[in-house]
Scaffold this motif. Structure first.
Motif, PDB file in Angstrom:
ATOM      1  N   PRO A  50     -20.263   6.405   2.426  1.00  0.00           N
ATOM      2  CA  PRO A  50     -18.883   6.369   2.386  1.00  0.00           C
ATOM      3  C   PRO A  50     -17.975   6.840   3.655  1.00  0.00           C
ATOM      4  N   GLU A  51     -18.683   7.659   4.438  1.00  0.00           N
ATOM      5  CA  GLU A  51     -17.943   8.052   5.854  1.00  0.00           C
ATOM      6  C   GLU A  51     -17.986   7.226   6.922  1.00  0.00           C
ATOM      7  N   TYR A  52     -18.865   5.975   6.613  1.00  0.00           N
ATOM      8  CA  TYR A  52     -19.131   5.001   7.698  1.00  0.00           C
ATOM      9  C   TYR A  52     -18.138   3.926   7.507  1.00  0.00           C
ATOM     10  N   ILE A  53     -16.764   3.941   8.048  1.00  0.00           N
ATOM     11  CA  ILE A  53     -15.802   2.941   7.784  1.00  0.00           C
ATOM     12  C   ILE A  53     -16.120   1.743   8.594  1.00  0.00           C
ATOM     13  N   VAL A  54     -16.370   0.675   7.793  1.00  0.00           N
ATOM     14  CA  VAL A  54     -16.706  -0.767   8.377  1.00  0.00           C
ATOM     15  C   VAL A  54     -15.762  -1.641   8.776  1.00  0.00           C
ATOM     16  N   MET A  55     -14.612  -1.351   8.117  1.00  0.00           N
ATOM     17  CA  MET A  55     -13.391  -2.168   8.595  1.00  0.00           C
ATOM     18  C   MET A  55     -12.036  -1.185   7.897  1.00  0.00           C
ATOM     19  N   GLN A  56     -11.020  -1.301   8.611  1.00  0.00           N
ATOM     20  CA  GLN A  56      -9.731  -0.780   8.487  1.00  0.00           C
ATOM     21  C   GLN A  56      -8.825  -1.535   8.779  1.00  0.00           C
ATOM     22  N   PHE A  57      -7.836  -1.848   8.191  1.00  0.00           N
ATOM     23  CA  PHE A  57      -6.523  -2.532   8.217  1.00  0.00           C
ATOM     24  C   PHE A  57      -5.434  -1.720   7.900  1.00  0.00           C
ATOM     25  N   GLY A  58      -4.317  -2.023   8.633  1.00  0.00           N
ATOM     26  CA  GLY A  58      -3.207  -1.280   8.214  1.00  0.00           C
ATOM     27  C   GLY A  58      -1.768  -1.562   9.094  1.00  0.00           C
ATOM     28  N   ARG A  59      -0.697  -1.030   8.497  1.00  0.00           N
ATOM     29  CA  ARG A  59       0.487  -1.354   9.096  1.00  0.00           C
ATOM     30  C   ARG A  59       0.879  -0.457  10.273  1.00  0.00           C
ATOM     31  N   THR A  60       1.397  -1.030  11.553  1.00  0.00           N
ATOM     32  CA  THR A  60       1.972  -0.181  12.455  1.00  0.00           C
ATOM     33  C   THR A  60       3.108  -0.242  12.808  1.00  0.00           C
ATOM     34  N   ALA A  61       3.881  -1.115  12.239  1.00  0.00           N
ATOM     35  CA  ALA A  61       5.263  -1.633  12.380  1.00  0.00           C
ATOM     36  C   ALA A  61       5.830  -2.386  11.132  1.00  0.00           C
ATOM     37  N   ASP A  62       6.985  -2.936  11.000  1.00  0.00           N
ATOM     38  CA  ASP A  62       7.448  -3.504  10.009  1.00  0.00           C
ATOM     39  C   ASP A  62       6.582  -5.175   9.878  1.00  0.00           C
ATOM     40  N   ASP A  63       6.536  -5.883  10.938  1.00  0.00           N
ATOM     41  CA  ASP A  63       5.513  -6.818  11.109  1.00  0.00           C
ATOM     42  C   ASP A  63       4.399  -7.092  11.767  1.00  0.00           C
ATOM     43  N   ILE A  64       3.815  -5.877  11.913  1.00  0.00           N
ATOM     44  CA  ILE A  64       2.668  -5.625  13.036  1.00  0.00           C
ATOM     45  C   ILE A  64       1.589  -4.716  12.230  1.00  0.00           C
ATOM     46  N   PHE A  65       0.590  -5.399  12.220  1.00  0.00           N
ATOM     47  CA  PHE A  65      -0.771  -4.594  11.644  1.00  0.00           C
ATOM     48  C   PHE A  65      -2.004  -4.592  12.609  1.00  0.00           C
ATOM     49  N   THR A  66      -2.860  -3.713  12.429  1.00  0.00           N
ATOM     50  CA  THR A  66      -3.923  -3.436  13.294  1.00  0.00           C
ATOM     51  C   THR A  66      -5.202  -3.437  12.428  1.00  0.00           C
ATOM     52  N   MET A  67      -6.239  -4.033  12.982  1.00  0.00           N
ATOM     53  CA  MET A  67      -7.666  -4.132  12.251  1.00  0.00           C
ATOM     54  C   MET A  67      -8.638  -3.822  13.157  1.00  0.00           C
ATOM     55  N   ASP A  68      -9.588  -2.937  12.497  1.00  0.00           N
ATOM     56  CA  ASP A  68     -10.569  -2.461  13.354  1.00  0.00           C
ATOM     57  C   ASP A  68     -12.034  -2.756  12.385  1.00  0.00           C
ATOM     58  N   PHE A  69     -12.865  -3.145  13.071  1.00  0.00           N
ATOM     59  CA  PHE A  69     -14.272  -3.400  12.383  1.00  0.00           C
ATOM     60  C   PHE A  69     -15.424  -3.372  13.167  1.00  0.00           C
ATOM     61  N   ARG A  70     -16.590  -3.274  12.555  1.00  0.00           N
ATOM     62  CA  ARG A  70     -17.860  -3.040  13.267  1.00  0.00           C
ATOM     63  C   ARG A  70     -19.026  -3.484  12.310  1.00  0.00           C
ATOM     64  N   TYR A  71     -20.223  -3.301  12.894  1.00  0.00           N
ATOM     65  CA  TYR A  71     -21.200  -3.960  12.136  1.00  0.00           C
ATOM     66  C   TYR A  71     -21.355  -3.346  10.786  1.00  0.00           C
ATOM     67  N   PRO A  72     -21.475  -4.358   9.764  1.00  0.00           N
ATOM     68  CA  PRO A  72     -22.242  -5.300   9.741  1.00  0.00           C
ATOM     69  C   PRO A  72     -21.116  -6.764   9.764  1.00  0.00           C
ATOM     70  N   LEU A  73     -20.028  -6.461  10.002  1.00  0.00           N
ATOM     71  CA  LEU A  73     -19.023  -7.426   9.971  1.00  0.00           C
ATOM     72  C   LEU A  73     -18.990  -8.298  11.287  1.00  0.00           C
ATOM     73  N   CYS A  74     -18.626  -9.597  11.127  1.00  0.00           N
ATOM     74  CA  CYS A  74     -18.207 -10.378  12.731  1.00  0.00           C
ATOM     75  C   CYS A  74     -16.810 -10.279  12.465  1.00  0.00           C
ATOM     76  N   ALA A  75     -16.431 -10.911  13.573  1.00  0.00           N
ATOM     77  CA  ALA A  75     -14.819 -10.957  13.745  1.00  0.00           C
ATOM     78  C   ALA A  75     -14.433 -12.009  12.898  1.00  0.00           C
ATOM     79  N   PHE A  76     -15.042 -13.048  12.783  1.00  0.00           N
ATOM     80  CA  PHE A  76     -14.493 -13.933  11.589  1.00  0.00           C
ATOM     81  C   PHE A  76     -14.544 -13.404  10.035  1.00  0.00           C
ATOM     82  N   GLN A  77     -15.551 -12.641   9.997  1.00  0.00           N
ATOM     83  CA  GLN A  77     -15.221 -12.110   8.757  1.00  0.00           C
ATOM     84  C   GLN A  77     -14.218 -11.205   8.376  1.00  0.00           C
TER      85      GLN A  77
END
Length: 93
Positions: A50-77
């Motif tokens: 549960p400490e290995y974050i595969v993906m995180q997504f969240g708001r950084t401004a009103d209409d701006i979000f950030t996304m981080d991902f790693r194995y086993p996901l690919c960019a498309f997924q």
């Protein structure tokens, strides 16, 4: 087709937030990558670690979000999962 091999299927879950007495709310640690509270913010983890974050997504401004991902996901997924976070939550904020 019966008896399909499901050995390579990976099941991910939303990381469980912890209660913060200071803010009186549940929070996730995005390590500075997400700066605004939102119902769209999430982290995906695997049950076995549960400490290995595969993906995180969240708001950084009103209409701006950030996304981080790693194995086993690919960019498309990861992008498809991020887009799905916008569905059904339009009236929540």
């Amino acid at each position: 087709m019966t008896g399909q091999n499901m050995d390579n299927v990976v099941e991910l879950h939303n990381k469980t937030p912890i209660w913060n007495d200071e803010t009186q709310s549940y929070v996730l640690n995005f390590h500075g990558r997400v700066t605004q509270a939102s119902v769209k913010n999430f982290q995906l983890v695997h049950d076995s670690d549960p400490e290995y974050i595969v993906m995180q997504f969240g708001r950084t401004a009103d209409d701006i979000f950030t996304m981080d991902f790693r194995y086993p996901l690919c960019a498309f997924q990861a992008f498809a999962i991020a887009l799905s976070s916008f569905d059904g939550k339009l009236a929540c904020e």
